[in-house]
Scaffold this motif. Structure first.
Motif, PDB file in Angstrom:
ATOM      1  N   GLY A   9       0.820  -1.219   0.000  1.00  0.00           N
ATOM      2  CA  GLY A   9       0.000   0.000   0.000  1.00  0.00           C
ATOM      3  C   GLY A   9       0.847   1.261   0.000  1.00  0.00           C
ATOM      4  O   GLY A   9       0.571   2.205  -0.744  1.00  0.00           O
ATOM      5  N   THR A  10       1.892   1.286   0.830  1.00  0.00           N
ATOM      6  CA  THR A  10       2.766   2.457   0.870  1.00  0.00           C
ATOM      7  C   THR A  10       3.464   2.671  -0.463  1.00  0.00           C
ATOM      8  O   THR A  10       3.606   3.801  -0.947  1.00  0.00           O
ATOM      9  CB  THR A  10       3.811   2.299   1.987  1.00  0.00           C
ATOM     10  N   GLY A  11       3.893   1.567  -1.091  1.00  0.00           N
ATOM     11  CA  GLY A  11       4.540   1.691  -2.396  1.00  0.00           C
ATOM     12  C   GLY A  11       3.594   2.205  -3.464  1.00  0.00           C
ATOM     13  O   GLY A  11       3.981   3.021  -4.307  1.00  0.00           O
ATOM     14  N   ALA A  12       2.331   1.721  -3.442  1.00  0.00           N
ATOM     15  CA  ALA A  12       1.356   2.189  -4.432  1.00  0.00           C
ATOM     16  C   ALA A  12       1.089   3.680  -4.277  1.00  0.00           C
ATOM     17  O   ALA A  12       1.021   4.423  -5.263  1.00  0.00           O
ATOM     18  CB  ALA A  12       0.059   1.390  -4.292  1.00  0.00           C
ATOM     19  N   VAL A  13       0.948   4.127  -3.032  1.00  0.00           N
ATOM     20  CA  VAL A  13       0.722   5.553  -2.800  1.00  0.00           C
ATOM     21  C   VAL A  13       1.944   6.367  -3.221  1.00  0.00           C
ATOM     22  O   VAL A  13       1.821   7.448  -3.815  1.00  0.00           O
ATOM     23  CB  VAL A  13       0.379   5.795  -1.309  1.00  0.00           C
ATOM     24  N   THR A  14       3.144   5.844  -2.944  1.00  0.00           N
ATOM     25  CA  THR A  14       4.360   6.566  -3.316  1.00  0.00           C
ATOM     26  C   THR A  14       4.494   6.683  -4.824  1.00  0.00           C
ATOM     27  O   THR A  14       4.860   7.740  -5.354  1.00  0.00           O
ATOM     28  CB  THR A  14       5.597   5.856  -2.733  1.00  0.00           C
ATOM     29  N   GLY A  44      10.232  20.612   0.179  1.00  0.00           N
ATOM     30  CA  GLY A  44       9.394  19.932   1.167  1.00  0.00           C
ATOM     31  C   GLY A  44       8.654  18.752   0.578  1.00  0.00           C
ATOM     32  O   GLY A  44       8.529  17.695   1.214  1.00  0.00           O
ATOM     33  N   CYS A  45       8.171  18.918  -0.659  1.00  0.00           N
ATOM     34  CA  CYS A  45       7.471  17.817  -1.331  1.00  0.00           C
ATOM     35  C   CYS A  45       8.407  16.633  -1.557  1.00  0.00           C
ATOM     36  O   CYS A  45       8.063  15.480  -1.267  1.00  0.00           O
ATOM     37  CB  CYS A  45       6.900  18.319  -2.658  1.00  0.00           C
ATOM     38  N   VAL A  46       9.599  16.917  -2.069  1.00  0.00           N
ATOM     39  CA  VAL A  46      10.565  15.839  -2.335  1.00  0.00           C
ATOM     40  C   VAL A  46      10.984  15.156  -1.032  1.00  0.00           C
ATOM     41  O   VAL A  46      11.136  13.920  -0.977  1.00  0.00           O
ATOM     42  CB  VAL A  46      11.787  16.404  -3.080  1.00  0.00           C
ATOM     43  N   ALA A  47      11.163  15.926   0.043  1.00  0.00           N
ATOM     44  CA  ALA A  47      11.551  15.331   1.322  1.00  0.00           C
ATOM     45  C   ALA A  47      10.481  14.370   1.835  1.00  0.00           C
ATOM     46  O   ALA A  47      10.788  13.261   2.300  1.00  0.00           O
ATOM     47  CB  ALA A  47      11.809  16.431   2.349  1.00  0.00           C
ATOM     48  N   GLY A  48       9.222  14.775   1.742  1.00  0.00           N
ATOM     49  CA  GLY A  48       8.147  13.915   2.222  1.00  0.00           C
ATOM     50  C   GLY A  48       8.022  12.625   1.430  1.00  0.00           C
ATOM     51  O   GLY A  48       7.907  11.531   2.005  1.00  0.00           O
ATOM     52  N   TRP A  49       8.068  12.729   0.094  1.00  0.00           N
ATOM     53  CA  TRP A  49       7.926  11.525  -0.716  1.00  0.00           C
ATOM     54  C   TRP A  49       9.171  10.651  -0.652  1.00  0.00           C
ATOM     55  O   TRP A  49       9.082   9.417  -0.804  1.00  0.00           O
ATOM     56  CB  TRP A  49       7.591  11.906  -2.156  1.00  0.00           C
ATOM     57  N   SER A  50      10.347  11.247  -0.459  1.00  0.00           N
ATOM     58  CA  SER A  50      11.552  10.429  -0.266  1.00  0.00           C
ATOM     59  C   SER A  50      11.437   9.599   1.011  1.00  0.00           C
ATOM     60  O   SER A  50      11.858   8.429   1.055  1.00  0.00           O
ATOM     61  CB  SER A  50      12.785  11.333  -0.200  1.00  0.00           C
ATOM     62  N   ALA A  51      10.881  10.197   2.059  1.00  0.00           N
ATOM     63  CA  ALA A  51      10.662   9.440   3.295  1.00  0.00           C
ATOM     64  C   ALA A  51       9.688   8.293   3.067  1.00  0.00           C
ATOM     65  O   ALA A  51       9.874   7.187   3.593  1.00  0.00           O
ATOM     66  CB  ALA A  51      10.145  10.374   4.386  1.00  0.00           C
ATOM     67  N   ALA A  52       8.632   8.535   2.259  1.00  0.00           N
ATOM     68  CA  ALA A  52       7.682   7.459   1.959  1.00  0.00           C
ATOM     69  C   ALA A  52       8.361   6.321   1.201  1.00  0.00           C
ATOM     70  O   ALA A  52       8.105   5.137   1.469  1.00  0.00           O
ATOM     71  CB  ALA A  52       6.515   8.010   1.147  1.00  0.00           C
ATOM     72  N   ALA A  53       9.251   6.656   0.264  1.00  0.00           N
ATOM     73  CA  ALA A  53       9.978   5.610  -0.469  1.00  0.00           C
ATOM     74  C   ALA A  53      10.902   4.830   0.470  1.00  0.00           C
ATOM     75  O   ALA A  53      11.023   3.599   0.367  1.00  0.00           O
ATOM     76  CB  ALA A  53      10.778   6.246  -1.602  1.00  0.00           C
ATOM     77  N   ALA A  54      11.551   5.548   1.400  1.00  0.00           N
ATOM     78  CA  ALA A  54      12.427   4.867   2.355  1.00  0.00           C
ATOM     79  C   ALA A  54      11.632   3.934   3.264  1.00  0.00           C
ATOM     80  O   ALA A  54      12.075   2.810   3.570  1.00  0.00           O
ATOM     81  CB  ALA A  54      13.190   5.903   3.183  1.00  0.00           C
ATOM     82  N   LEU A  58      12.126  -0.137   3.673  1.00  0.00           N
ATOM     83  CA  LEU A  58      12.370  -0.770   4.979  1.00  0.00           C
ATOM     84  C   LEU A  58      11.314  -1.819   5.298  1.00  0.00           C
ATOM     85  O   LEU A  58      11.613  -2.869   5.875  1.00  0.00           O
ATOM     86  CB  LEU A  58      12.407   0.303   6.065  1.00  0.00           C
ATOM     87  N   LEU A  59      10.065  -1.557   4.920  1.00  0.00           N
ATOM     88  CA  LEU A  59       9.008  -2.550   5.161  1.00  0.00           C
ATOM     89  C   LEU A  59       9.237  -3.801   4.324  1.00  0.00           C
ATOM     90  O   LEU A  59       9.003  -4.927   4.792  1.00  0.00           O
ATOM     91  CB  LEU A  59       7.642  -1.932   4.831  1.00  0.00           C
ATOM     92  N   LEU A  60       9.681  -3.617   3.083  1.00  0.00           N
ATOM     93  CA  LEU A  60       9.955  -4.780   2.243  1.00  0.00           C
ATOM     94  C   LEU A  60      11.124  -5.604   2.781  1.00  0.00           C
ATOM     95  O   LEU A  60      11.163  -6.826   2.612  1.00  0.00           O
ATOM     96  CB  LEU A  60      10.259  -4.323   0.812  1.00  0.00           C
ATOM     97  N   LEU A  61      12.074  -4.935   3.425  1.00  0.00           N
ATOM     98  CA  LEU A  61      13.224  -5.646   3.998  1.00  0.00           C
ATOM     99  C   LEU A  61      12.917  -6.253   5.360  1.00  0.00           C
ATOM    100  O   LEU A  61      13.780  -6.927   5.949  1.00  0.00           O
ATOM    101  CB  LEU A  61      14.414  -4.683   4.123  1.00  0.00           C
ATOM    102  N   GLY A  62      11.717  -5.993   5.890  1.00  0.00           N
ATOM    103  CA  GLY A  62      11.338  -6.556   7.177  1.00  0.00           C
ATOM    104  C   GLY A  62      11.990  -5.874   8.356  1.00  0.00           C
ATOM    105  O   GLY A  62      12.245  -6.521   9.384  1.00  0.00           O
ATOM    106  N   ALA A  63      12.256  -4.577   8.239  1.00  0.00           N
ATOM    107  CA  ALA A  63      12.894  -3.843   9.329  1.00  0.00           C
ATOM    108  C   ALA A  63      11.935  -3.709  10.508  1.00  0.00           C
ATOM    109  O   ALA A  63      10.717  -3.686  10.332  1.00  0.00           O
ATOM    110  CB  ALA A  63      13.330  -2.456   8.849  1.00  0.00           C
ATOM    111  N   PRO A  64      12.455  -3.598  11.720  1.00  0.00           N
ATOM    112  CA  PRO A  64      11.575  -3.414  12.891  1.00  0.00           C
ATOM    113  C   PRO A  64      10.874  -2.062  12.860  1.00  0.00           C
ATOM    114  O   PRO A  64      11.293  -1.133  12.156  1.00  0.00           O
ATOM    115  CB  PRO A  64      12.544  -3.516  14.073  1.00  0.00           C
TER     116      PRO A  64
END
Length: 198
Positions: A9-14, A44-54, A58-64
């Motif tokens: 879901g996060t990837g689709a929104v990103t 500000g826009c790029v910073a927010g969406w870069s955080a969403a991509a990160a 991390l979710l795909l890698l199974g990070a805590p």
């Protein structure tokens, strides 16, 4: 909800957010050709969406969860700070423009939405709705009896309709004529001179 579904879901929104961060990157690349307020808002826009991509990575890698929340909080804070600075800078720029127009004794031209921005706003709203529908159908659709084809068809139809509506709105904005500031007999032209009838 599992981490894989949340990452999907996060990837689709990103990905659907490209209608926002691609023009923002273009504004940043333009440099001094864009006003400072616009460049701050783009950052500000790029910073927010870069955080969403990160966060997606991390979710795909199974990070805590603690490791995932760090980039999310940092990106959100940077985005909000830059947007606030952009808004303050925009107020100063508009006040300066108003002083310049008043010095010329002229009325500033009305601010009309740029057709590209109209397209971006309409398309972004529709694509976000399509992404939300896809996430909901992938999460709860199987339990409600909705097949995979249905889960893909509904977001695709919503996305196509959103792009069509956005294109039509932008086309209307391009064909609309902007008012021309002219001075008739007895009216004050910029600089204080009066127009005389011929």
């Amino acid at each position: 909800m599992s981490a894989a579904v949340l990452a999907l879901g996060t990837g689709a929104v990103t990905v659907s957010g490209c209608v926002w961060y691609v023009p923002a990157v273009a504004d940043l690349r333009a440099g001094a050709d864009r006003p400072v307020s616009r460049r701050l808002a783009a950052a500000g826009c790029v910073a927010g969406w870069s955080a969403a991509a990160a966060v997606t990575a991390l979710l795909l890698l199974g990070a805590p969860a603690g490791l995932v929340l760090g980039p999310a909080a940092a990106g959100a804070s940077a985005s909000v700070l830059l947007r606030v600075r952009a808004a303050l800078r925009l107020r100063r720029e508009r006040a300066e423009d108003a002083r310049c127009w008043s010095a010329l004794a002229a009325v500033p031209p009305p601010v009309r939405p740029v057709p590209q921005r109209v397209f971006v706003r309409r398309a972004a709203a529709g694509l976000l709705s399509a992404a939300g529908a896809a996430l909901a159908l992938l999460t709860w659709g199987p339990s409600a009896g909705a097949g995979g084809l249905f889960a893909l068809a509904v977001p695709a139809v919503l996305a196509g309709a959103a792009l069509a509506v956005a294109w039509a709105a932008a086309a209307r904005g391009r064909t609309a004529r902007d008012p021309v500031l002219t001075a008739g007999p007895g009216e004050v032209r910029p600089g204080g001179a009066r127009a005389r009838g011929q």
